[in-house]
Design an enzyme around this catalytic site. Structure first.
Site, short mmCIF file in Angstrom:
data_model
loop_
_atom_site.label_atom_id
_atom_site.label_comp_id
_atom_site.label_asym_id
_atom_site.label_seq_id
_atom_site.Cartn_x
_atom_site.Cartn_y
_atom_site.Cartn_z
CE LYS A 235 -4.31 -2.09 1.48
NZ LYS A 235 -5.25 -2.05 2.55
NE ARG A 269 -7.21 -8.31 0.48
CZ ARG A 269 -6.96 -7.37 -0.36
NH1 ARG A 269 -5.97 -6.53 -0.04
NH2 ARG A 269 -7.57 -7.45 -1.53
C1 7PJ Z 1 -8.28 -4.52 1.61
C2 7PJ Z 1 -9.19 -5.31 1.36
C3 7PJ Z 1 -7.80 -4.51 3.23
C4 7PJ Z 1 -9.67 -5.99 3.46
C5 7PJ Z 1 -8.25 -4.09 -0.25
C6 7PJ Z 1 -5.41 -3.08 -1.68
C7 7PJ Z 1 -6.64 -2.40 -1.87
N1 7PJ Z 1 -9.85 -6.01 2.12
N2 7PJ Z 1 -9.27 -5.01 -0.05
N3 7PJ Z 1 -8.59 -5.04 3.99
N4 7PJ Z 1 -7.50 -3.71 0.60
N5 7PJ Z 1 -10.38 -6.96 4.25
O1 7PJ Z 1 -5.27 -4.62 -1.85
O2 7PJ Z 1 -4.40 -2.37 -1.81
O3 7PJ Z 1 -7.02 -3.74 3.56
S1 7PJ Z 1 -8.11 -3.52 -1.99
#
Ligand code: 7PJ
Length: 287
Positions: A235, A269
């Site tokens: 990010k 994640r």
């Molecule tokens: C997240 C997400 C996060 C959860 C994205 C990216 C943007 N779902 N989906 N948490 N970020 N739960 O991957 O940079 O931080 S999309």
């Protein structure tokens, strides 16, 4: 994961598990969620996984690298990204969910749309992951109708506007209170607490100082008593700290994942599954 992690950590609990339909994911060690984008414009994959068969192969590879579940998303939440129609999102995501689930992989679906949640549940997904915290009309009902685990994330504003001057009084307290209220709403709708995961939503209506405060203050969210998911991988905050472009943020992202786990995150994640899994093994052995 070596014995003893659960007993020496503020969150990891012997015998605890996350209920994902018929499946149980252990919560006595940190879990790794690998990211599979099926979008045409996701900033870090450049649309390479638009084709379902490529996305399926990518999901299989992440599972082989040690991902405990893979998160399939068909709608970019990048600030200013074009909205994806329901039909387009279903066409991108559902074949991938079906194929990966049929191979025994635990699949999470990253969506804000109740119709996609219902179709993904029917296709056998293990988790519904909503960056909008199940606030769309019908989303709580779709979560309750599914047996899957439910990950509710905090976001200030909307994906289109969230990064223009986000403001908080006390970011940790506001995010914690929002997530506690979402958990109450989910439970009131019929989602058992053993299915609920909460996520502070790094980068979603947060500047660098907000994100740093949330990592340092993650314990306040962990203490709500639900497993906490942390998504820091590649990010902008990693770029702001390291000065690196997206393709060069792996080491920074691994460091961020370790700190999140140290501070109580149950699930990280990530794009880079293999280095994260190795780093967590070393963390567990040496801490
Ligand atoms: C997240 C997400 C996060 C959860 C994205 C990216 C943007 N779902 N989906 N948490 N970020 N739960 O991957 O940079 O931080 S999309």
């Amino acid at each position: 994961m070596p014995e003893g992690v659960a007993s020496r950590h503020p969150f990891f609990r012997v015998n605890a598990s996350l209920h994902c339909g018929p499946r149980r994911l252990p919560l006595d060690r940190p879990l790794v969620m690998g990211i599979v984008n099926v979008t045409a414009d996701s900033f870090s994959d450049g649309g390479r996984f638009h084709d379902a068969s490529i996305a399926i192969a990518h999901g299989e590879r992440l599972a082989a690298e040690g991902a405990d579940l893979v998160d399939v998303g068909g709608e970019s939440t990048r600030p200013g990204a074009a909205p994806v129609s329901l039909d387009e999102e279903l066409a991108r995501v559902i074949p991938v969910v079906k194929a990966l689930s049929a191979k025994g992989i635990a699949v999470s679906v990253d969506t804000m749309k109740p119709e996609v949640m219902r179709a993904a549940s029917d296709a056998g997904c293990a988790m519904l992951n909503d960056v909008n915290g199940f606030r769309a009309p019908g989303a709580l009902e779709a979560a309750a109708a599914s047996g899957a685990a439910i990950c509710a994330m905090h976001m200030q504003g909307t994906p289109a506007t969230m990064q223009s001057d986000p403001r908080y009084g006390d970011v940790v307290a506001e995010v914690r209170d929002f997530l506690a209220a979402r958990a109450r709403s989910l439970e009131a709708a019929g989602v058992g607490r053993e299915r609920i995961v909460l996520d502070p939503g790094f980068g979603f209506g947060k500047n660098l100082a907000h994100n740093v405060a949330l990592v340092k203050g993650l314990g306040a969210i962990v203490s709500l008593g639900y497993p906490v998911l942390a998504g820091l991988s590649r990010k902008r905050m990693i770029g702001e700290i390291t000065g690196r472009v997206v393709a060069e943020r792996t080491a920074g992202s691994v460091a961020a994942a370790l700190v999140a786990v140290q501070n109580g995150a149950a699930i990280v994640r990530v794009h880079d599954v293999l280095p994260t899994v190795d780093a967590l093994k070393v963390w567990a052995a040496l801490r």
